[in-house]
Design a protein around this motif. Structure first.
Motif, PDB file in Angstrom:
ATOM      1  N   TRP A  44       0.828  -1.211   0.000  1.00 51.52           N
ATOM      2  CA  TRP A  44       0.000   0.000   0.000  1.00 51.52           C
ATOM      3  C   TRP A  44       0.864   1.264   0.000  1.00 51.52           C
ATOM      4  N   SER A  45       2.043   1.205   0.621  1.00 53.85           N
ATOM      5  CA  SER A  45       2.884   2.405   0.733  1.00 53.85           C
ATOM      6  C   SER A  45       3.271   2.964  -0.627  1.00 53.85           C
ATOM      7  N   TRP A  46       3.355   2.087  -1.665  1.00 50.77           N
ATOM      8  CA  TRP A  46       3.622   2.633  -3.011  1.00 50.77           C
ATOM      9  C   TRP A  46       2.371   2.653  -3.879  1.00 50.77           C
ATOM     10  N   GLU A  50      -0.191   8.248  -6.742  1.00 50.87           N
ATOM     11  CA  GLU A  50      -0.696   8.402  -8.111  1.00 50.87           C
ATOM     12  C   GLU A  50       0.401   8.123  -9.125  1.00 50.87           C
ATOM     13  N   GLU A  51       1.623   8.583  -8.847  1.00 49.09           N
ATOM     14  CA  GLU A  51       2.713   8.395  -9.814  1.00 49.09           C
ATOM     15  C   GLU A  51       3.017   6.910 -10.042  1.00 49.09           C
ATOM     16  N   VAL A  52       2.742   6.085  -9.029  1.00 51.23           N
ATOM     17  CA  VAL A  52       2.983   4.644  -9.166  1.00 51.23           C
ATOM     18  C   VAL A  52       1.809   3.972  -9.884  1.00 51.23           C
ATOM     19  N   SER A  53       0.602   4.380  -9.538  1.00 53.18           N
ATOM     20  CA  SER A  53      -0.596   3.698 -10.043  1.00 53.18           C
ATOM     21  C   SER A  53      -1.138   4.282 -11.350  1.00 53.18           C
ATOM     22  N   TRP A  55      -0.507   4.026 -14.396  1.00 52.45           N
ATOM     23  CA  TRP A  55      -0.765   3.117 -15.527  1.00 52.45           C
ATOM     24  C   TRP A  55      -1.254   1.746 -15.076  1.00 52.45           C
ATOM     25  N   LEU A  56      -1.508   1.594 -13.783  1.00 53.54           N
ATOM     26  CA  LEU A  56      -1.942   0.287 -13.267  1.00 53.54           C
ATOM     27  C   LEU A  56      -3.452   0.124 -13.404  1.00 53.54           C
ATOM     28  N   THR A  57      -3.903  -1.103 -13.276  1.00 48.40           N
ATOM     29  CA  THR A  57      -5.311  -1.420 -13.525  1.00 48.40           C
ATOM     30  C   THR A  57      -6.251  -0.670 -12.588  1.00 48.40           C
ATOM     31  N   PHE A  58      -5.845  -0.517 -11.337  1.00 51.63           N
ATOM     32  CA  PHE A  58      -6.696   0.283 -10.457  1.00 51.63           C
ATOM     33  C   PHE A  58      -5.853   1.105  -9.494  1.00 51.63           C
ATOM     34  N   TRP A  59      -6.469   2.157  -9.007  1.00 51.82           N
ATOM     35  CA  TRP A  59      -5.823   3.037  -8.028  1.00 51.82           C
ATOM     36  C   TRP A  59      -6.830   3.297  -6.932  1.00 51.82           C
ATOM     37  N   CYS A  60      -6.487   2.936  -5.724  1.00 51.86           N
ATOM     38  CA  CYS A  60      -7.386   3.190  -4.592  1.00 51.86           C
ATOM     39  C   CYS A  60      -6.733   4.214  -3.686  1.00 51.86           C
ATOM     40  N   THR A  61      -7.510   5.166  -3.233  1.00 50.00           N
ATOM     41  CA  THR A  61      -6.964   6.135  -2.285  1.00 50.00           C
ATOM     42  C   THR A  61      -7.369   5.756  -0.860  1.00 50.00           C
ATOM     43  N   ASP A  62      -8.106   4.676  -0.758  1.00 50.37           N
ATOM     44  CA  ASP A  62      -8.559   4.227   0.559  1.00 50.37           C
ATOM     45  C   ASP A  62      -7.903   2.867   0.861  1.00 50.37           C
ATOM     46  N   ARG A  63      -7.245   2.779   1.990  1.00 53.64           N
ATOM     47  CA  ARG A  63      -6.480   1.577   2.289  1.00 53.64           C
ATOM     48  C   ARG A  63      -7.358   0.326   2.401  1.00 53.64           C
ATOM     49  N   HIS A 108      -3.919 -29.138 -24.444  1.00 56.97           N
ATOM     50  CA  HIS A 108      -2.458 -29.121 -24.632  1.00 56.97           C
ATOM     51  C   HIS A 108      -1.856 -27.735 -24.409  1.00 56.97           C
ATOM     52  N   GLY A 109      -2.728 -26.730 -24.309  1.00 55.95           N
ATOM     53  CA  GLY A 109      -2.205 -25.368 -24.125  1.00 55.95           C
ATOM     54  C   GLY A 109      -2.381 -24.848 -22.710  1.00 55.95           C
ATOM     55  N   LYS A 110      -2.837 -25.712 -21.835  1.00 55.13           N
ATOM     56  CA  LYS A 110      -3.158 -25.231 -20.484  1.00 55.13           C
ATOM     57  C   LYS A 110      -1.905 -24.948 -19.653  1.00 55.13           C
ATOM     58  N   GLY A 111      -1.950 -23.792 -18.991  1.00 56.50           N
ATOM     59  CA  GLY A 111      -0.900 -23.452 -18.014  1.00 56.50           C
ATOM     60  C   GLY A 111       0.486 -23.325 -18.605  1.00 56.50           C
ATOM     61  N   LEU A 112       0.578 -22.907 -19.860  1.00 61.72           N
ATOM     62  CA  LEU A 112       1.890 -22.881 -20.514  1.00 61.72           C
ATOM     63  C   LEU A 112       2.479 -21.486 -20.657  1.00 61.72           C
ATOM     64  N   GLN A 113       1.720 -20.483 -20.268  1.00 63.64           N
ATOM     65  CA  GLN A 113       2.321 -19.148 -20.380  1.00 63.64           C
ATOM     66  C   GLN A 113       2.123 -18.356 -19.106  1.00 63.64           C
ATOM     67  N   ALA A 114       3.057 -17.418 -18.909  1.00 64.06           N
ATOM     68  CA  ALA A 114       3.016 -16.598 -17.697  1.00 64.06           C
ATOM     69  C   ALA A 114       2.933 -15.132 -18.089  1.00 64.06           C
ATOM     70  N   GLU A 115       2.110 -14.421 -17.350  1.00 65.77           N
ATOM     71  CA  GLU A 115       2.054 -12.962 -17.510  1.00 65.77           C
ATOM     72  C   GLU A 115       2.830 -12.338 -16.359  1.00 65.77           C
ATOM     73  N   LEU A 116       3.676 -11.376 -16.687  1.00 65.65           N
ATOM     74  CA  LEU A 116       4.419 -10.664 -15.650  1.00 65.65           C
ATOM     75  C   LEU A 116       3.915  -9.234 -15.528  1.00 65.65           C
ATOM     76  N   GLY A 117       4.016  -8.693 -14.330  1.00 64.05           N
ATOM     77  CA  GLY A 117       3.726  -7.277 -14.090  1.00 64.05           C
ATOM     78  C   GLY A 117       4.672  -6.791 -13.001  1.00 64.05           C
ATOM     79  N   TRP A 118       4.989  -5.493 -12.985  1.00 64.71           N
ATOM     80  CA  TRP A 118       6.031  -5.007 -12.058  1.00 64.71           C
ATOM     81  C   TRP A 118       5.690  -3.635 -11.528  1.00 64.71           C
ATOM     82  N   VAL A 119       6.093  -3.437 -10.302  1.00 59.72           N
ATOM     83  CA  VAL A 119       5.937  -2.133  -9.651  1.00 59.72           C
ATOM     84  C   VAL A 119       7.124  -1.942  -8.717  1.00 59.72           C
ATOM     85  N   LEU A 120       7.802  -0.796  -8.856  1.00 58.14           N
ATOM     86  CA  LEU A 120       8.843  -0.437  -7.890  1.00 58.14           C
ATOM     87  C   LEU A 120       8.359   0.760  -7.087  1.00 58.14           C
ATOM     88  N   ALA A 121       8.727   0.816  -5.816  1.00 60.83           N
ATOM     89  CA  ALA A 121       8.508   2.048  -5.059  1.00 60.83           C
ATOM     90  C   ALA A 121       9.340   3.133  -5.740  1.00 60.83           C
TER      91      ALA A 121
END
Ligand SMILES: CC(C)(COP(=O)(O)OP(=O)(O)OC[C@H]1O[C@@H](n2cnc3c(N)ncnc32)[C@H](O)[C@@H]1OP(=O)(O)O)[C@@H](O)C(=O)NCCC(=O)NCCS
Length: 205
Positions: A44-46, A50-53, A55-63, A108-121
């Protein structure tokens, strides 16, 4: 692929797969471990910034709203905490999905790919930490988890994110035009990047 069938996705539990990894995973400067509910305030600290969130899918201002949305078992199961000397510097999402496949071969295609996402403080950007940890995540995906493809998406305006993808050898394979609605009310372009296992192994040589 536009005709992607959502019924064929998310059928493999990344939590279970990630249980097989010996944590923490260490790099030269960083370590990566499973996130837990106790990491709520740290994340939550990052995330609250707003500058972190931006481009992210959601931004909450309430913890509490953030905790209800982000700290579900499913989300925590795919969230990894990035640490340097025991202090958190950011988070990495690793989500296992099914490959798009025609119905007759979908199994035959199940569970074969991974999606990555990243956030740095924000105080930890600019040191190559994301590059270092995403490189480790690609190794984890291809060597330890046996994925055949790793992908990530971003707003085209999120330059820091797609430059990171290019640094680690991911290919831009999708440019969607005016397809993504930003919370500021504007329609934006999106980029999709990916790397196949064969491409990643070639890069290691
Ligand atoms: C996307 C994000 C993780 C990228 O962070 P980043 O700091 O640019 O990426 P890295 O940690 O790999 O650092 C790279 C920078 O550090 C510099 N650097 C310093 N030492 C380095 C090293 N040892 N190795 C690599 N780069 C190094 C690079 O030159 C680069 O700086 P530059 O952008 O000025 O050229 C960060 O901007 C972020 O958290 N954004 C908010 C959340 C977000 O939008 N996430 C993505 C959603 S799709």
């Amino acid at each position: 692929m536009a005709a992607n069938d959502q019924d064929h996705r998310d059928t493999r539990d990344e939590g279970e797969l990630l249980d097989k990894i010996v944590w923490p995973v260490r790099t030269d400067r960083l370590s990566l471990r499973r996130a837990t509910a106790d990491d709520a305030d740290t994340i939550w600290s990052w995330r609250r910034l707003e500058e972190v969130s931006r481009w992210l899918t959601f931004w909450c201002t309430d913890r509490d709203e953030f905790a209800a949305k982000h700290l579900t078992a499913a989300r925590l199961g795919r969230t990894l905490l990035i640490e340097r000397d025991g202090a958190a510097v950011g988070e990495l999402m690793l989500r296992i999905t099914d490959a798009w496949a025609q119905a007759e071969v979908a199994d035959h295609g199940k569970g074969l790919q991974a999606e990555l996402g990243w956030v740095l403080a924000p105080q930890h950007t600019g040191h190559g930490y994301a590059t270092e940890i995403v490189e480790a995540a690609l190794r984890l995906c291809f060597v330890d988890l046996g994925m055949r493809r790793v992908f990530a998406d971003c707003f085209a305006d999120n330059t820091a994110s797609w430059r990171l993808m290019e640094r680690v050898g991911m290919r831009r394979e999708l440019h969607s035009v005016g397809e993504s609605l930003h919370r500021d009310g504007t329609w934006r372009d999106g980029y999709g990047y990916a790397i196949l296992a064969g491409e990643w192994f070639d890069r290691q040589r």
